[in-house]
Design an enzyme around this catalytic site. Structure first.
Site, PDB file in Angstrom:
ATOM      1  N   LYS A 242       0.308   9.960  14.312  1.00  0.00           N
ATOM      2  CA  LYS A 242       1.481  10.829  14.146  1.00  0.00           C
ATOM      3  C   LYS A 242       1.775  11.490  15.494  1.00  0.00           C
ATOM      4  CE  LYS A 242       3.146  15.070  11.823  1.00  0.00           C
ATOM      5  NZ  LYS A 242       2.950  16.045  10.728  1.00  0.00           N
ATOM      6  N   ASP A 247       6.651  20.691  15.623  1.00  0.00           N
ATOM      7  CA  ASP A 247       7.101  20.705  14.234  1.00  0.00           C
ATOM      8  C   ASP A 247       7.509  22.119  13.825  1.00  0.00           C
ATOM      9  OD1 ASP A 247       7.553  20.304  11.560  1.00  0.00           O
ATOM     10  OD2 ASP A 247       5.449  19.968  11.010  1.00  0.00           O
ATOM     11  N   LYS A 254       9.165  26.551   8.936  1.00  0.00           N
ATOM     12  CA  LYS A 254       7.829  27.142   8.760  1.00  0.00           C
ATOM     13  C   LYS A 254       7.908  28.649   8.916  1.00  0.00           C
ATOM     14  CE  LYS A 254       5.118  23.320  10.520  1.00  0.00           C
ATOM     15  NZ  LYS A 254       4.536  22.965   9.205  1.00  0.00           N
ATOM     16  N   ASP A 266       0.873  18.872  16.616  1.00  0.00           N
ATOM     17  CA  ASP A 266       1.265  17.949  15.560  1.00  0.00           C
ATOM     18  C   ASP A 266       1.357  16.492  16.043  1.00  0.00           C
ATOM     19  OD1 ASP A 266       1.593  17.794  12.852  1.00  0.00           O
ATOM     20  OD2 ASP A 266       3.756  18.137  12.875  1.00  0.00           O
ATOM     21  N   ASP A 325       9.997  19.686   6.184  1.00  0.00           N
ATOM     22  CA  ASP A 325       8.701  19.936   6.840  1.00  0.00           C
ATOM     23  C   ASP A 325       7.678  18.847   6.513  1.00  0.00           C
ATOM     24  OD1 ASP A 325       6.921  21.234   8.453  1.00  0.00           O
ATOM     25  OD2 ASP A 325       6.484  22.872   7.064  1.00  0.00           O
ATOM     26  N   GLU A 327       7.743  15.885   7.403  1.00  0.00           N
ATOM     27  CA  GLU A 327       8.378  14.927   8.308  1.00  0.00           C
ATOM     28  C   GLU A 327       7.433  13.836   8.790  1.00  0.00           C
ATOM     29  OE1 GLU A 327       6.902  17.620   9.262  1.00  0.00           O
ATOM     30  OE2 GLU A 327       5.784  16.895  10.994  1.00  0.00           O
ATOM     31  N   ARG A 329       5.093  12.050   7.426  1.00  0.00           N
ATOM     32  CA  ARG A 329       4.960  10.830   6.619  1.00  0.00           C
ATOM     33  C   ARG A 329       6.168   9.911   6.791  1.00  0.00           C
ATOM     34  NH1 ARG A 329       4.242  14.329   1.253  1.00  0.00           N
ATOM     35  NH2 ARG A 329       3.556  15.770   2.879  1.00  0.00           N
TER      36      ARG A 329
END
Ligand code: BES
Ligand code: MG
Ligand code: ZN
Length: 474
Positions: A242, A247, A254, A266, A325, A327, A329
């Site tokens: 990833k 993020d 968030k 992230d 959020d 995101e 996946r």
């Protein structure tokens, strides 16, 4: 740090097992005064200004000693040396029934090197970690001790490289710069690196990656790294990381309490796979690996993807964006499909800082795993154990798959709060083509620590570089 395997100079460091008898004056003295018993992680420092210098290090019970504990003891030793400004030591590693001497040397060297890591490039008063020389020998003669030491140094080099990437702030590390670093570092080692810019990602059809990344001024990059060094073997392993370089959560923004301030981490999965590529190429492993990172920033703008949107992906499957959020996946869906369908890798492992739920379940101690192939997972688990990197397999059956169903699209990008790590993993499973063996590793807890743990620092850990190295080094 320097290691010599053929010298006996410097402060004497004596490993001591608890409840064993030694002919050692300092030990007698400290035992008499109950200052040191040889318990695991105990250290007694005797550095008189005009007498013989000696340090006792406790290893606990001989038949209970574990490799990972050796890492911790040597980590501590080096911290003590630095503090006391002692820059050269000699140590002879004992023979232990349960641990092969090679592994013992590896663990001691790794532990010592772990102590030298710092991410202080933004500190004006930074100082280099002092140069410490460890003259290392073993009770049981090891023909290849130098080779074992140099392998451990390379491993830690890969781990530190991953850490530096993950600790770097998003102001400087974003898709383009991440791609540049990967290209520069890996090309030099013979890895073939292809970088696709936004327009080329469109041509490839990476609709998921593009949707997540489109709000940012810093446009996505798709990074494909090929290390094909075993022509006699047709199997290629895919590693997917990833690579969300920041993020914010997007419109499902968030909250500060959710620690947006560490969300430069992230791309922890990307850090691990790029670090692993560097390591296997440095070691010239005879293996075939293709690593993929879909790099993007999850930001907010007039053009962002929004909660409620339905987007498409490389595979053609549609996704209902229940939460912007979730995101990671979506980006992984494209990378994993690209690896398994377009590049036809035979097995795939994805690593991702994917869910806060993983921290709730396993704290910062264990990586959460989901797999479609038990045999493959068992192999990985063995490699992880040897590395001292803890992994815990989650249950994953149709009850959980049910939670990802959407009323409007093929799948939904969240399965709700309950079982969040599992549903996130199973979302990715939908994009594994040809039913190839797949393992998902959720490193949200283990890639970036809120406080130091054993020999690992606060911040980036480089977790699973060594697991993957062990797995690939066969
Ligand atoms: N990057 C986060 C997960 C994360 C959390 C990484 C803590 C490192 C530390 C991920 O993109 C995320 O936001 N996940 C959501 C998913 C939810 C909306 C279903 C989460 O865990 O809250
Ligand atoms: Mg997120
Ligand atoms: Zn994320």
């Amino acid at each position: 740090m320097k290691f010599n395997t053929n010298k006996l100079e410097g402060v004497i460091v004596t490993p001591i097992f608890e409840d064993e008898n030694y002919n050692n004056g300092l030990l007698e003295y400290t035992k008499g005064k109950k200052l040191f018993k040889g318990k695991l992680n105990e250290i007694f420092v005797n550095l008189p200004y005009n007498g013989e210098k000696e340090i006792l290090i406790g290893l606990g019970k001989r038949d209970e000693l574990k490799e990972d504990q050796v890492r911790e003891v040597f980590f501590k030793l080096v911290k003590v040396l630095a503090k006391n400004k002692e820059f050269e030591v000699q140590v002879t590693l004992p023979k232990v029934e349960n641990i092969h001497t090679e592994k013992l040397v590896n663990a001691a060297v790794e532990g010592a090197l772990h102590a030298t890591y710092k991410f202080d490039k933004y500190k004006s008063d930074r100082k280099d970690f002092p140069e410490i020389t460890i003259n290392l020998t073993t009770e049981e003669q090891l023909e290849n001790i130098e080779e074992v030491v140099s392998e451990a140094c390379d491993i830690i080099g890969g781990v530190f490289f991953a850490r530096d990437l993950v600790n770097e702030r998003a102001e400087y590390l974003y898709p383009e710069t991440l791609a540049n670093i990967a290209s520069k570092e890996l090309t030099a080692l013979g890895v073939e690196v292809e970088v696709y810019d936004e327009k080329q990602c469109e041509e490839l059809g990476l609709k998921g990656l593009l949707a997540v990344g489109r709000a940012s001024d810093r446009k996505p990059r798709f990074i494909v790294m090929k290390y094909l060094n075993n022509p006699e073997e047709s199997e290629v392993v895919g590693l997917v990381g990833k690579g969300v370089t920041y993020d914010t959560g997007g419109y499902s923004i968030k909250q500060t309490a959710n620690s947006m301030d560490i969300m430069h981490c992230d791309m922890g999965g990307a850090g691990t796979v790029i670090g692993t590529m560097k390591l296997i190429a440095t070691r010239k492993l005879k293996t075939n690996v293709i690593a993929i990172v879909g790099a993007c920033e999850n930001m907010i703008s007039g053009g962002s993807y929004k909660p409620g949107d339905v987007i498409s992906t490389l595979s053609g499957k549609t996704v209902e964006v229940a939460n912007t959020d979730a995101e990671g996946r979506i980006t992984l869906a494209d990378s994993v499909y690209y690896a398994t369908e377009k590049l036809k890798v035979n097995k795939v492992i994805d690593l991702a800082t994917l869910t806060g739920a993983c921290l709730v379940a396993l704290a910062e101690f264990y990586t959460g795993a989901v797999t479609n192939n038990q045999e493959f997972y068992n192999e990985l688990n063995k490699a992880a154990k040897e590395a001292g990197e803890r992994v815990w397999q989650m249950p994953a059956d149709d009850s959980f798959r049910e939670l990802n169903k959407s009323s409007v699209a093929d799948v939904k990008n969240t399965g709700g709060r309950l079982g969040g790590t599992i549903t996130a993993g199973l979302f990715i499973e939908n994009f594994v083509a040809n039913n190839v063996p797949w393992i998902h590793l959720d490193i949200a807890g283990t890639a970036y620590l809120s406080k130091a743990e054993k020999y690992l620092p606060k911040g980036a850990t480089g977790v699973h570089v060594k697991t993957l190295y062990n797995l690939l080094n066969k």
